[in-house]
Design a protein around this motif. Structure first.
Motif, PDB file in Angstrom:
ATOM      1  N   ASP A   3       5.249 -63.864  75.949  1.00 16.87           N
ATOM      2  CA  ASP A   3       6.470 -64.048  76.733  1.00 16.87           C
ATOM      3  C   ASP A   3       6.405 -63.254  78.033  1.00 16.87           C
ATOM      4  O   ASP A   3       6.896 -63.694  79.074  1.00 16.87           O
ATOM      5  N   ILE A   7       6.445 -63.273  83.017  1.00 21.29           N
ATOM      6  CA  ILE A   7       7.155 -62.370  83.923  1.00 21.29           C
ATOM      7  C   ILE A   7       6.163 -61.549  84.741  1.00 21.29           C
ATOM      8  O   ILE A   7       6.288 -61.449  85.964  1.00 21.29           O
ATOM      9  N   GLN A  37      12.876 -58.776  92.328  1.00 21.95           N
ATOM     10  CA  GLN A  37      13.290 -60.186  92.264  1.00 21.95           C
ATOM     11  C   GLN A  37      14.194 -60.440  91.058  1.00 21.95           C
ATOM     12  O   GLN A  37      15.205 -61.165  91.156  1.00 21.95           O
ATOM     13  N   LEU A  38      13.845 -59.842  89.926  1.00 23.72           N
ATOM     14  CA  LEU A  38      14.669 -60.025  88.724  1.00 23.72           C
ATOM     15  C   LEU A  38      16.060 -59.427  88.918  1.00 23.72           C
ATOM     16  O   LEU A  38      17.058 -59.988  88.449  1.00 23.72           O
ATOM     17  N   ALA A  41      18.132 -61.709  90.970  1.00 22.67           N
ATOM     18  CA  ALA A  41      18.507 -62.892  90.192  1.00 22.67           C
ATOM     19  C   ALA A  41      19.444 -62.542  89.040  1.00 22.67           C
ATOM     20  O   ALA A  41      19.956 -63.449  88.363  1.00 22.67           O
ATOM     21  N   GLY A  42      19.649 -61.230  88.793  1.00 23.70           N
ATOM     22  CA  GLY A  42      20.531 -60.823  87.701  1.00 23.70           C
ATOM     23  C   GLY A  42      19.914 -61.007  86.334  1.00 23.70           C
ATOM     24  O   GLY A  42      20.643 -61.144  85.341  1.00 23.70           O
ATOM     25  N   GLU A  43      18.605 -60.998  86.260  1.00 21.30           N
ATOM     26  CA  GLU A  43      17.891 -61.194  84.990  1.00 21.30           C
ATOM     27  C   GLU A  43      17.771 -59.853  84.243  1.00 21.30           C
ATOM     28  O   GLU A  43      16.698 -59.262  84.110  1.00 21.30           O
ATOM     29  N   HIS A  44      18.866 -59.393  83.716  1.00 23.95           N
ATOM     30  CA  HIS A  44      18.887 -58.063  83.094  1.00 23.95           C
ATOM     31  C   HIS A  44      18.054 -57.981  81.822  1.00 23.95           C
ATOM     32  O   HIS A  44      17.424 -56.960  81.549  1.00 23.95           O
ATOM     33  N   GLU A  45      18.027 -59.051  81.042  1.00 24.99           N
ATOM     34  CA  GLU A  45      17.239 -59.036  79.806  1.00 24.99           C
ATOM     35  C   GLU A  45      15.760 -58.937  80.112  1.00 24.99           C
ATOM     36  O   GLU A  45      15.022 -58.214  79.430  1.00 24.99           O
ATOM     37  N   LYS A  46      15.328 -59.637  81.147  1.00 23.35           N
ATOM     38  CA  LYS A  46      13.918 -59.595  81.513  1.00 23.35           C
ATOM     39  C   LYS A  46      13.536 -58.220  82.083  1.00 23.35           C
ATOM     40  O   LYS A  46      12.435 -57.726  81.844  1.00 23.35           O
TER      41      LYS A  46
END
Length: 591
Positions: A3, A7, A37-38, A41-46
């Motif tokens: 996974d 990323i 970048q994350l 984008a608000g990709e807090h879990e990533k």
């Protein structure tokens, strides 16, 4: 890992653990960009997944290069997060702090570098981990690797800047840790600690003075460090705190007094001087707060008045005088018994000045709180009696003043004279060297008639006749020669016409009979010449021994002194010649 490959590219993960620093650095820059970048984008879990990867697979790895890569990666991720980094500090900071304990010095170095970069980004949010970071830096300040020490110093300066500008720093939570660390002996750690104390004390919103009792002992301990620089830093910090105390309306003097008392007994002269200087200021400033600690403070001061260092002696003497200026009414908490106990203890000090000051204290307390002091008399009387054998004349004279004050009560007076006789009995050298000094001084301080009557009364029943004779001869010589007993001699001269003189003559005669020559001398003083002649006539051959002849020689010499000038005048008068001429002839025949 599958996974995560979506990323972070596998090449980046591989390079992050490479043995070459440049590859790890480039991989970290890539991670910074990815996280940035994350975040946009608000990709807090990533983002959490990336941080978790860097922690579990890298900073916790058994491979040193992996751990290095993980640390530089965490710092890079924090930079990429910028303002949002505070959200993830719980994931980022603990593994970095744990890396400070790594066995590999290069890993420890990178941990310092990583935390430095993290702190620059998060600033005030960083404060929540302050105690853990402080503890880690405290240990790293003494790291065996010079590069790690240098990196730790850079991080330390940044943390200080952050703390001084933060309004979230909790001094209450920090003090227990500081107190615990103050006992460390490592010179690098000590410098680190003093540096932090100085910095925090300079922050207006942080009340270090209020917590001074918690780390004061540690600062005093540093005054005797082998490093001149550390001693100087500790002294500078203490001087600053003392200035603050002088201008502060609320100070906890009591807790600090306990520390100062202990430090005043230090083997290190500079520590003793600093402690006694603080005590001096406390006595002036502390007021009622210090009353319960007077005895402890006195216990620290009295030995210092005899210190080998002049500066310490001077401050101790001044402090002693300040402390002795007690109010006439004992304030609440003023423990007379405890102070007397300290004074009694110091009566056995090897130093004369300390023994003298101890007696001054007992005398002062007797003068001001007589009833209270007498309640503790059983505890101190034995020590006061023993002090009469002190090798110092000044101490003996002072202790006699104390005894004279106590002896206003008749039973204490009797105990004193009885003890003196017993002491003279046990130590004939004391009688020979100090007897005259002690008896003469007692006659000045107390009524001479009373003193001599008490001596005579006790000696009258003395079982050891040889000692009784010796003691009476000593008392008789003092009576005949001492200027302090002039009034006593004058009273004896009037014994034939004055009831008081007669009473004194009879009282002394009861024990003076232990020595024929003393009896003869007493009769001469009382002008009882007929009786003196009778005494001489009653002497048998067994009474004429070497001791008698020595005493007789002394008497004949005394007859030529001013004391017996009246006898030489009286023999010119017919009325006295009847008894005096036979007496003189008998005296010369026995010579």
């Amino acid at each position: 890992m599958a996974d995560m490959s979506s990323i972070i590219p596998a090449s980046v993960i591989r390079n992050l653990s490479d043995k070459l620093y440049e590859k790890r650095k480039n991989a970290a820059l890539e991670i910074e960009g990815i996280v940035k970048q994350l975040a946009v984008a608000g990709e807090h879990e990533k983002i959490s997944a990336v941080i978790n990867l860097l922690t579990t697979e890298f900073t916790n790895s058994p491979q040193a290069n992996h751990r290095k890569g993980g640390l530089i990666g965490l710092a890079a991720a924090t930079v990429g997060l910028t303002k949002e980094a505070g959200i993830y500090l719980e994931q980022i900071v603990p593994p970095v702090i744990n890396s400070f304990r790594d066995q590999d010095s290069r890993v420890r170095y990178y941990a310092c570098e990583a935390l430095y970069n993290i702190a620059k980004v998060v600033r005030g949010d960083f404060i929540v981990y302050f105690n853990k970071i402080f503890d880690a830096l405290c240990k790293l300040s003494a790291d065996s690797d010079g590069n790690v020490q240098s990196a730790a110093h850079l991080l330390d300066r940044l943390v200080k800047d952050i703390v001084t500008e933060s309004d979230q720093f909790s001094i209450e939570e920090f003090i227990p840790l500081l107190r615990e660390r103050m006992n460390v002996l490592n010179p690098y750690v000590r410098q680190f600690l003093v540096g932090w104390i100085t910095v925090l004390d300079s922050v207006p919103d942080i009340d270090m003075l209020g917590f001074l009792p918690d780390f004061l002992d540690g600062l005093f301990n540093m005054l005797s460090d082998n490093s001149h620089e550390i001693r100087q830093q500790a002294d500078s910090a203490l001087s600053e705190f003392l200035q603050e105390i002088k201008s502060s309306p609320t100070v906890d003097y009591g807790r600090m007094a306990e520390i100062l008392v202990q430090r005043a007994r230090s083997l290190d002269a500079f520590t003793r001087l600093t402690a006694i200087t603080w005590i001096n200021e406390f006595v002036k400033l502390g007021g009622d707060q210090l009353v319960p600690y007077y005895a402890d403070i006195l216990g620290a001061i009295l030995p210092c008045v005899s210190d080998k260092e002049e500066k310490i002696r001077a401050v101790a003497r001044e402090t002693n005088e300040e402390l002795r200026a007690i109010r006439n009414d004992p304030p609440e908490g003023f423990d007379i018994g405890a102070i007397l106990s300290i004074a009694r203890r110091e009566l056995t000090s090897e130093w004369e000045a300390t023994r003298i000051e101890s007696l001054h204290w007992i005398s002062t307390l007797l003068a001001r709180y007589r009833a209270e002091v007498l309640a503790y008399l059983d505890e101190i009387f034995g020590s006061l009696l023993s002090a009469l054998s002190d090798p110092s004349d000044e101490v003996v004279l002072l202790v006699l003043e104390v005894h004279a004050c106590i002896a206003k009560e008749s039973h204490h007076f009797h105990d004193l004279i009885s003890y003196l006789i017993q002491n003279f009995h046990n130590d004939h050298v004391l009688l020979e060297k100090r007897g005259a000094l002690i008896v003469r001084r007692l006659c000045v301080l107390l009524d001479a008639v009373r003193v001599y009557k008490e001596f005579s009364k006790i000696l009258g029943s003395e079982a050891d006749l040889d000692f009784a004779s010796t003691m009476v001869q000593a008392l008789n010589l003092i009576l005949l020669t001492s200027s302090e007993l002039a009034e006593l001699r004058f009273l004896l001269k009037q014994s034939l016409v004055n009831p008081s003189g007669k009473d004194l003559f009879i009282s002394l005669y009861a024990s003076w009979c232990h020595s024929p020559m003393a009896t003869i001398s007493l009769c001469l003083l009382a002008q009882a010449y007929q009786h003196a002649s009778s005494v001489i006539q009653s002497l048998g051959e067994e009474d004429i021994n070497v001791k008698f002849l020595v005493q007789l020689d002394k008497l004949i010499r005394l007859l030529e002194t001013p004391i017996f000038a009246y006898i030489r005048l009286q023999r010119l008068l017919l009325g006295y010649a009847v008894y005096f001429i036979p007496f003189l002839l008998l005296l010369l025949q026995n010579c």
